[in-house]
Write an enzyme that holds these catalytic residues in place. Structure first.
Site: not given
Lengths: 887, 887
Positions: A26, A96, A105, A107, A352, A468, A777, A844, A864
């Site tokens: 802010k 503030r 909400g 602070m 912002r 699972h 992998s 993977c 990759y």
């Protein structure tokens, strides 16, 4: 001496948007707006380092701060021409908080500070509005008592209610100046009662009390919890912003509002916001009065009557529009703005970057690039990869009614409706007849895979985000709600109960895997729009990324989906999923239960043509792309029969008795199957299994090559290797099998043999293992389990508590534990490449589709990542962002 | 050019005892004996590198070798004055293998090489003994045909039998020269039939054939298996020794014998051996004739009539005695010797350090140090720590008869007899009545601990060397035979069957945990003699070692035993073992099954005084020594009821229903308990458990201190830590509890808080964790499980195959996997000490009692090892040896 106070407003600006670390979000944006000449009420920010200092000093301020704050107040007085504590025309300020990251909400804030029994009269006179002055004073006392003095706010609310009752009115607005004045007196009594001291009349004492309270709110329980949940470090601290008050409630030429510079829901380029005439900011948020539209067109589209700001205050609106455009150009992003109009003058209170839906993020990024506001690369960086998930699955029609009967975890995104079934076989049967079904289980096991495939979605009563059901469903792209604890399932009665509701087999339900909601009946869905913007962004992302993106897939359907989503090969094809097929499972079981090699070979001979067909289909779909096939991995007992019926089937197929079978099943039981007789240990002890699989792979590859399709590049992957010797032995078997297939078929294809690195020992031994491997992998699921000593299936009992307590910043099965697991991956990468510089490296595990983990993979230089089909676009975008951020 | 041939004998010696790597054991010692002037038949050795070269070249010899071998033969010819292939007086040679390590019976030998149809006649003439000549020739043909030509030796033996039958005699000695000559002719026919070529007459062809065969035997299947089982590397290769033949079978002035310079069974300082007049070496071993004693005194003690060598050949015996003493002084160790006397002349054929029993090893080491032959340190190095095990447990009386009915694994040493019981409760009951029992189970679980304690020994049908039964039994010092696969157990019928034998409850059996044998009835045992030599060696060892040795113990009995064995503290006191006590288990179960913290606290309150008593007893016994107490570690479900009766007990104690209990038990089920909700995860989620345990520890410590006993030093150990934060949280809890106990009791005691390092992540994060820890104890059991991804309980299915195939050189649960697990320990050691240089480091896995692993701990600089009580002396000796070897 370190500076702690930074001024802003009316031509002065000691900081700017780059100073968030010190000024908080802010404060930095207020300074920035002031610096570019926007109308910001003058004020100053006490930087975040003071917050930490304040705690180090045992909640005291160093003396030097007093002088700095005095200079800050002097700055405000100079710019407003008012004096703090002036009886005639007092300066009022807001105090503030403002941390580096938004903590909505969490602070504390104090408004109208500077009022006391004397200055309130000055305010009444100067404003010409005694009602406003007394209302402001009582608001201040109420807020200050709550926030700074820590008094029970219920007592004050009660006094207000009594005041209204006594006057026989319902609304605050019905109270007059005298009423507010009387209430103020009552408030003063209350403070004395509860605090045992009179309300502070010294405006400086008020100010320091408020500053201390804002710093104090950083360590409130709710703030701590919020930070823990959102990964905000505790040592960031908050800044405090002290700013001249401006009032939107000084009559019909005053107003207050919030706005977005573009539509945060669709991304459309149109001002979007609400305002209220003669109101304070909190009134817009509180929802007591219905806010009005900002623009005429928005009002007309909504068919609303209340006049828009564009119509009611055309001049101020024009000024506001100018500010909107200026801020967007300046910040090069869509802005979320708060403003106040005090007697016709516009004041900017906050700006912002605005939060937005995935759809809006996509559109805004593409549009802004089109407008030349940002580059293509910046556009790529603007879209949160994780949010793409919302776009890739069917979603519930937001307009439709829904009756939510239970909530579970949003385990696999997308919405689905179908008839309830309680077992996999029924799911398959009914789905085979063209019915849409939802598979409902207490929890799922590999035995249920065919039913999960057949179902539209999966609902489980137990299990977490990495159970699972959740993992498999995400892999398949099936929506899944897991761990819906309030659902109780009775398999025998084929019934589920939840709340008062009884749902039987065949009843229709809907699940939303993106929210975790379970609904009665069918809720209409809307299909994902993979429209132009999506494609454009993906093509830009692809231009920026270095990491290749593959997919984890083993069914032709999944392979096709993944290619559509841009997969550049298969990184993990789990052959065991093919073993669960209803037609094959009996042969598989016969193989497992065989007493000797001959028996196993007989059963394997039946499986060979089936596996070959599987691979042939996959190779055809993935034409020319690399396909990494993992040889059989899970412990054999996962395939074993459970029901009497299944036992009977296998016994008759294997020519043995149910009793004998059961004994064999008991023998195969393992205490810790995860660490048991699985992976390449199967290949070492029963080489004939891997031999069959290798043969199936090479025969399929040759067949596709002969049929004129693009020759696939099989990458045969050996799981659970811990030693070089294991890979050596199995690689020799694979090479031997390849040679004999190529001789028989009189055609050779290229192939690679590599390994999973999924055990700590394998990571440490990577140098030796690399001598035998063409690729590594990283199986980060198992590597996480072994490195941390945590079973994914059992972790729910403590991992939630662990993340709550901040022991792990994030669920290590969602984002790679970079410290621990990450170090092992780095070690393996270094040691492997030292031996074989062109070693191909990929990942993977489930982490391959997690943006944070993808960034890690980019940093340590993998080649990759491999993700489930529906997460391929996410991985592509994440890979691009990671590359761009690395620069 | 590399040299490959090394000569020895009669004043020439190209090598010595230091050259075993090249010359093999036999070759090096022959060269050494020749060098120190002992009578060694001249010969030469082809070094081991040639063996490898031979295989690299596809089983061919390089040409250069021919010239070198020719020089070797020339050396023998020169020294013996005979010619190889000389028709008049031929030189005969033996061709023997000789690897670096002894591989008895595994490798091939050819004797009498150099005979053919012509030289045999020369030998007959030169020796004046045609019978000897023709017997030698037929022996040569038979041996050569078997070893070199690979022909079926059965055919030759059959021909010999027929020859004897035809002559109507039974013994070889009854055959005359003509008979041997005739048999030789038959052998020649046999060779032509089977080999399809005539027997080689060229003596050089014979020689090269034999050399090739010896090299070839290195790769025979049986040799490969032997090497695998004994950890001999395949790339060592074998040497070949070619040596002039000497004959102990040339009449009454010839003899052959084997001898030890001291008694290998008792260690007594007396020549010990056997000889035969007019015989060849193989006759002594073959057992066809009964060998005679070497010394007169041995003959007299045995009451044997056959004359001793001391009496029959006094001059040669005197010479031999001189050689024995010379060799012992030269080699500074007890020697195992082969010799031959040819017509009154002594020839030495072999010397090597003699194998001996543990008892003899101990005595010889102590004696030799006393004689000034070796130093105290050398004496310490001379005794194999693993062999001490034999001395520390009761053993079966070797003279007693025994009826072995089954064999399992020698899981925990010692012998025990007792009545068979099939469950832990019965074991406890009957043992309470003064009966000795053997607990027989299919496999054991933590539920059986009290029965294992009560029993004399444990027998299981399933499970390996590291199964629950084996590990716990070793810890308790109870003999155990595990995995006796041929035993089938029927709990219902209270019966075990094995072979044709049915054994019921109450029947007497005996088990030998050192051999794995199971015997019917009671076999008498002899108690260990921890006589003077043992104590002396231990005191010498203690002077040499740097590592401290602690014990893993939690019962007063074990603590006492461990102190007697020299433990310097407790390295691992497993508090959960105390939870299994019959009187407490119900409270433990009530605690686990409680629905909330209040319920848990109520149950814990009952356990507190009991735990305090436990610790008080231990602290009193271990007076003044450090006692490392591990807080609760295993998953809670390990404590849960199994039987209906137990369920009923707990339900009534907890005031709940059996159904509810069962549901809770099902909820607590884990897929991989090893990686589940256990260790400090319990302390994080249920802090009240650890709080109770910490309180019990501190209250007990204060009580002992107050009672005037030596104040103990509790070291509170937190298990299964993976992150610094876990230890931080739990350490705060422990410190808080300590403070409050010390305040209540108005007395403080010193204590430490530390952690197990048993997860790969903990090893990697050791730097951060060390900030919170005063000590690390490496839990190498679990660290091995997680690093290798191997569940100890399930490993038997594949680990045996793995060790057989050489994938792991040794069972990694027996000896630390130094490459993998060892690297993690090194990493943790470095990182921990970098942060905290005085961090105390120890090891408390099963490996703490394994000499190879103890050496590893010495090398990486740990402070102590902790072993089960009966392994404490082994660890002390191993630690001393490791320190001495490090120098």
């Amino acid at each position: 001496m370190t500076r702690h106070v930074y001024r802003f407003g009316e031509g002065v600006s000691d900081g700017g948007k780059g100073d968030k670390e010190i000024l908080g979000g802010k404060g930095a944006n207020l300074a920035e707006m002031a610096a570019i000449g926007l109308p910001v009420p003058p004020g100053f920010t006490i930087g975040t380092p003071m917050c930490l200092l304040y705690y180090e000093e045992g909640e005291h301020f160093p003396d030097t701060l007093r002088a700095e704050v005095a200079q800050g107040i002097a700055h405000i007085e100079l710019k407003t021409g008012k004096k703090f504590g002036d009886v005639a025309d007092p300066l009022l300020v807001s105090v503030r908080s403002g941390a580096r990251a938004s903590m909505p909400g969490m602070m504390d804030t104090v408004l109208n500070l500077g009022l006391n029994d004397e200055t309130v009269r000055g305010l009444a006179e100067a404003s010409g509005d005694p009602r406003f002055a007394w209302d402001s004073y009582r608001r201040f006392i109420q807020m200050y008592s709550d926030v700074v003095l820590g008094l029970d706010h219920g007592a004050f609310e009660e006094a207000l209610e009594i005041a209204k009752e006594n006057k026989g009115v319902h609304l605050d607005t019905d109270l007059a100046a005298e009423d507010w004045q009387a209430l103020t007196a009552r408030y003063m009594e209350l403070v004395e009662e509860l605090w045992e001291k009179p309300f502070p009349q010294d405006v400086h004492e008020q100010l320091w009390g408020a500053i201390g309270a804002v710093f104090g709110s950083w360590q409130s329980e709710r703030a701590k919890i919020y930070r823990r949940l959102n990964g905000i470090p505790h040592d960031w601290g908050t800044a405090v912003n002290v700013q001249a008050m401006v009032f939107g409630n000084m009559g019909e030429t005053s107003a207050t509002g919030v706005a977005f510079t573009r539509d945060p829901s669709t991304g459309e380029r149109a001002y979007y916001g609400e305002y209220l005439i003669n109101a304070q900011g909190e009134d817009v948020v509180a929802g007591i009065r219905t806010p009005q539209y900002l623009t005429k067109s928005a009002r007309e589209v909504a068919g609303a009557k209340a006049v828009s700001m564009e119509e009611s205050m055309p001049e101020v609106f024009a000024e506001l529009s100018r500010v909107f455009d200026l801020l967007e150009r300046h910040y090069r992003d869509m802005q979320d703005i708060e403003f106040t109009v005090e007697r016709g003058k516009l004041w900017m209170l906050q700006t912002r970057s605005g939060k937005r839906t995935a759809k809006a993020a996509l559109r805004i990024a593409i549009d802004m690039a089109g407008e030349g506001l940002i580059s293509e690369q910046e556009a790529v960086l603007r879209v949160d990869p994780a949010a793409l998930d919302q776009l890739l699955h069917p979603t519930l029609d937001p307009a439709a009614e829904r009756q939510v009967i239970a909530r579970g975890l949003p385990a696999s995104p997308g919405a689905a409706s179908g008839r309830v079934v309680f077992d996999a076989d029924t799911a398959e049967k009914r789905s085979g007849l063209g019915e849409k079904v939802i598979l409902v289980r207490i929890e799922t096991s590999p035995e249920d895979i065919h039913g999960m495939h057949a179902a539209q979605g999966i609902l489980t009563a137990r299990g977490g985000m990495t159970s699972h059901a959740a993992v498999v469903a995400r892999g398949m792209g099936r929506p899944c709600v897991s761990g819906a604890g309030s659902v109780s399932i009775d398999y025998k009665a084929k019934q589920m109960r939840v709340g008062g509701c009884e749902i039987g087999e065949g009843d229709m339900i809907t699940i939303d895997g993106s929210t975790g909601e379970v609904m009665l009946g069918e809720v209409p869905t809307v299909q994902p729009e993979l429209v132009g913007d999506f494609g454009t962004l993906m093509s830009w992302a692809d231009r920026s990324r270095r990491l290749r993106v593959r997919t984890n897939a083993e069914t032709p359907n999944d392979c096709r989906t993944a290619r559509e989503f841009g997969a550049e090969g298969i990184g993990l094809c789990r052959t065991e999923h093919m073993f669960f097929d209803a037609e094959r499972i009996t042969s598989v079981r016969q193989m497992i239960l065989a007493e000797n090699e001959a028996g196993r070979r007989a059963a394997l001979a039946k499986l060979l043509p089936e596996q070959r067909d599987d691979f042939e289909q996959i190779f055809a779909i993935m034409a020319g792309l690399p396909v990494t096939i993992r040889l059989l991995d899970p412990p054999l007992h996962e395939f074993l029969p459970h029901s009497e019926e299944e036992f009977a089937d296998v016994a008759s197929a294997a020519g043995t008795t149910v009793d004998l079978l059961k004994r064999r099943v008991a023998e195969l039981h393992e205490f810790n199957p995860m660490l048991g007789h699985r992976g390449c240990r199967l290949g070492i002890t029963y080489p004939e299994i891997y031999e069959m699989q290798a043969r199936a792979i090479f025969e399929a590859a040759v067949k596709v090559a002969k049929s004129g399709g693009e020759t696939p590049i099989p990458e045969v992957m050996v799981p659970l290797v811990a030693t070089k010797a294991e890979l050596q032995i199995i690689r020799a078997l694979i090479d031997r099998t390849a040679r004999s297939v190529f001789e028989e078929q009189e055609l050779s294809v290229d192939y690679l043999v590599g390994t999973m690195i999924e055990l700590p020992r394998a990571a440490l031994m990577a140098g030796g293992i690399a001598e035998e491997a063409a690729f590594f992998s990283f199986g980060t699921n198992d590597l996480t389990q072994t490195t941390l000593g945590v079973s994914r299936d059992d972790a729910s009992r403590f991992l939630t508590v662990y993340v709550e307590k901040g022991i792990y910043a994030r669920d290590p099965f969602v984002s790679i534990d970079e410290e621990g697991v990450g170090e092992l991956i780095s070690i393996a990468t270094e040691r492997g490449r030292a031996v074989k510089p062109d070693l191909k490296l990929g990942i993977c595990g489930e982490h391959g589709g997690d943006p944070v983990s993808v960034a890690f993979c980019e940093r340590i230089g993998l080649d990759y990542v491999s993700a489930s089909p529906y997460r391929v676009p996410i991985a592509r975008l994440a890979a691009a962002q990671a590359a761009l951020r690395r620069g």
